[in-house]
Design a protein around this motif. Structure first.
Motif, PDB file in Angstrom:
ATOM      1  N   GLY A  35     -15.868 -16.180 -15.578  1.00  0.00           N
ATOM      2  CA  GLY A  35     -14.865 -15.147 -15.868  1.00  0.00           C
ATOM      3  C   GLY A  35     -14.078 -15.467 -17.124  1.00  0.00           C
ATOM      4  N   SER A  36     -13.783 -16.744 -17.340  1.00  0.00           N
ATOM      5  CA  SER A  36     -13.061 -17.159 -18.537  1.00  0.00           C
ATOM      6  C   SER A  36     -13.882 -16.876 -19.795  1.00  0.00           C
ATOM      7  CB  SER A  36     -12.732 -18.651 -18.470  1.00  0.00           C
ATOM      8  OG  SER A  36     -11.995 -18.946 -17.322  1.00  0.00           O
ATOM      9  N   PHE A  37     -15.166 -17.229 -19.747  1.00  0.00           N
ATOM     10  CA  PHE A  37     -16.050 -16.925 -20.877  1.00  0.00           C
ATOM     11  C   PHE A  37     -16.112 -15.415 -21.116  1.00  0.00           C
ATOM     12  CE2 PHE A  37     -17.748 -21.237 -20.679  1.00  0.00           C
ATOM     13  CZ  PHE A  37     -18.088 -21.480 -21.991  1.00  0.00           C
ATOM     14  N   ALA A  38     -16.179 -14.657 -20.033  1.00  0.00           N
ATOM     15  CA  ALA A  38     -16.289 -13.197 -20.163  1.00  0.00           C
ATOM     16  C   ALA A  38     -15.060 -12.606 -20.846  1.00  0.00           C
ATOM     17  CB  ALA A  38     -16.493 -12.564 -18.791  1.00  0.00           C
ATOM     18  N   VAL A  39     -13.870 -13.078 -20.510  1.00  0.00           N
ATOM     19  CA  VAL A  39     -12.653 -12.549 -21.127  1.00  0.00           C
ATOM     20  C   VAL A  39     -12.616 -12.880 -22.617  1.00  0.00           C
ATOM     21  CG1 VAL A  39     -10.126 -12.748 -21.159  1.00  0.00           C
ATOM     22  CG2 VAL A  39     -11.326 -12.543 -18.986  1.00  0.00           C
ATOM     23  N   VAL A  40     -12.981 -14.102 -22.961  1.00  0.00           N
ATOM     24  CA  VAL A  40     -12.995 -14.497 -24.372  1.00  0.00           C
ATOM     25  C   VAL A  40     -14.016 -13.661 -25.146  1.00  0.00           C
ATOM     26  CG1 VAL A  40     -13.535 -16.392 -25.953  1.00  0.00           C
ATOM     27  CG2 VAL A  40     -12.136 -16.820 -23.926  1.00  0.00           C
ATOM     28  N   ILE A  41     -15.203 -13.489 -24.587  1.00  0.00           N
ATOM     29  CA  ILE A  41     -16.237 -12.682 -25.239  1.00  0.00           C
ATOM     30  C   ILE A  41     -15.795 -11.227 -25.337  1.00  0.00           C
ATOM     31  CG2 ILE A  41     -18.586 -11.784 -24.961  1.00  0.00           C
ATOM     32  CD1 ILE A  41     -19.287 -14.580 -23.777  1.00  0.00           C
ATOM     33  N   PHE A  42     -15.111 -10.723 -24.314  1.00  0.00           N
ATOM     34  CA  PHE A  42     -14.620  -9.340 -24.323  1.00  0.00           C
ATOM     35  C   PHE A  42     -13.679  -9.097 -25.497  1.00  0.00           C
ATOM     36  CE2 PHE A  42     -11.239  -6.366 -22.993  1.00  0.00           C
ATOM     37  CZ  PHE A  42     -11.988  -5.204 -22.890  1.00  0.00           C
ATOM     38  N   PHE A  43     -12.697  -9.964 -25.681  1.00  0.00           N
ATOM     39  CA  PHE A  43     -11.754  -9.766 -26.787  1.00  0.00           C
ATOM     40  C   PHE A  43     -12.430  -9.953 -28.141  1.00  0.00           C
ATOM     41  CE2 PHE A  43      -8.366 -10.284 -23.584  1.00  0.00           C
ATOM     42  CZ  PHE A  43      -7.641  -9.151 -23.899  1.00  0.00           C
ATOM     43  N   GLY A  44     -13.374 -10.888 -28.217  1.00  0.00           N
ATOM     44  CA  GLY A  44     -14.132 -11.047 -29.458  1.00  0.00           C
ATOM     45  C   GLY A  44     -14.954  -9.808 -29.770  1.00  0.00           C
ATOM     46  N   ALA A  45     -15.588  -9.234 -28.749  1.00  0.00           N
ATOM     47  CA  ALA A  45     -16.388  -8.018 -28.943  1.00  0.00           C
ATOM     48  C   ALA A  45     -15.511  -6.831 -29.329  1.00  0.00           C
ATOM     49  CB  ALA A  45     -17.176  -7.709 -27.674  1.00  0.00           C
ATOM     50  N   LEU A  46     -14.328  -6.713 -28.714  1.00  0.00           N
ATOM     51  CA  LEU A  46     -13.407  -5.637 -29.094  1.00  0.00           C
ATOM     52  C   LEU A  46     -13.015  -5.742 -30.560  1.00  0.00           C
ATOM     53  CD1 LEU A  46     -10.873  -5.228 -26.137  1.00  0.00           C
ATOM     54  CD2 LEU A  46     -12.552  -3.572 -26.939  1.00  0.00           C
ATOM     55  N   MET A  47     -12.725  -6.952 -31.004  1.00  0.00           N
ATOM     56  CA  MET A  47     -12.345  -7.149 -32.394  1.00  0.00           C
ATOM     57  C   MET A  47     -13.503  -6.788 -33.327  1.00  0.00           C
ATOM     58  SD  MET A  47     -12.501  -9.421 -35.254  1.00  0.00           S
ATOM     59  CE  MET A  47     -13.376 -10.734 -34.501  1.00  0.00           C
TER      60      MET A  47
END
Length: 186
Positions: free
Chosen positions: A167-179
């Motif tokens: 879940g931690s990896f997913a949140v970091v990847i999510f914000f990176g993908a949004l950017m």
């Protein structure tokens, strides 16, 4: 941006306080302080499997391949261990936690900065990504005369962000993908 650096540093240290002792060697045994210890051992063994082969075999089941998404976060740990010859337990439980919490702040910073809204929004977003969930249980404790704040899930408690590694990896990847999406749209 010095305030952003302070928020990321203090927020990272706050999150690390809750999990950093996971996996340390105490009297010849590994100490599991946080999260579900069976999950921690499963992720550790999955990382060991990934060092040897991809796709990994299910830990504890000979010849059964892992077919779900869970091992994607362990690929990072396995590759760090394989390439840099790092100790697997420390990489799984200490080094990856440091990387995740710092990358959380950096990706949120990059995401909010790409929105071009302003410095105050960046600071608020960094504050809430690290400490916003903690305010919820503090309010519940105050308003409900001592309700048990530790019975809440990690989605409601920012200090437990690192307990769920995928879940931690997913949140970091999510914000990176949004950017990246925002930058691509520009």
């Amino acid at each position: 941006t010095i305030v952003s650096v302070i928020l990321i540093t203090f927020g990272s240290l706050t999150q690390l306080l809750t999990v950093f002792l996971t996996g340390i060697n105490v009297n010849g045994a590994y100490y599991q302080c946080c999260g579900d210890s069976s999950d921690n051992f499963w992720f550790l063994n999955l990382s060991k499997q990934l060092i040897a082969n991809i796709p990994p075999q299910e830990p504890g089941l000979t010849g059964v391949l892992v077919h779900n998404y869970h091992y994607l976060s362990n690929i990072v740990v396995a590759e760090l261990v394989r390439i840099f010859h790092l100790p697997i337990v420390a990489t799984q439980f200490q080094y990856s936690f440091i990387l995740l919490t710092v990358f959380l702040g950096l990706t949120v910073f990059a995401y909010t900065r790409s929105l071009n809204i302003g410095k105050r929004f960046i600071l608020l977003m960094l504050f809430f990504i690290y400490f916003g969930g903690d305010v919820i249980w503090l309010l519940i404790t105050i308003l409900h005369n001592g309700a048990d704040p530790f019975s809440m899930s990690s989605l409601e408690d920012g200090s437990k962000f690192l307990v769920n590694i995928p879940g931690s990896f997913a949140v970091v990847i999510f914000f990176g993908a949004l950017m990246l999406l925002i930058e691509w749209r520009k």
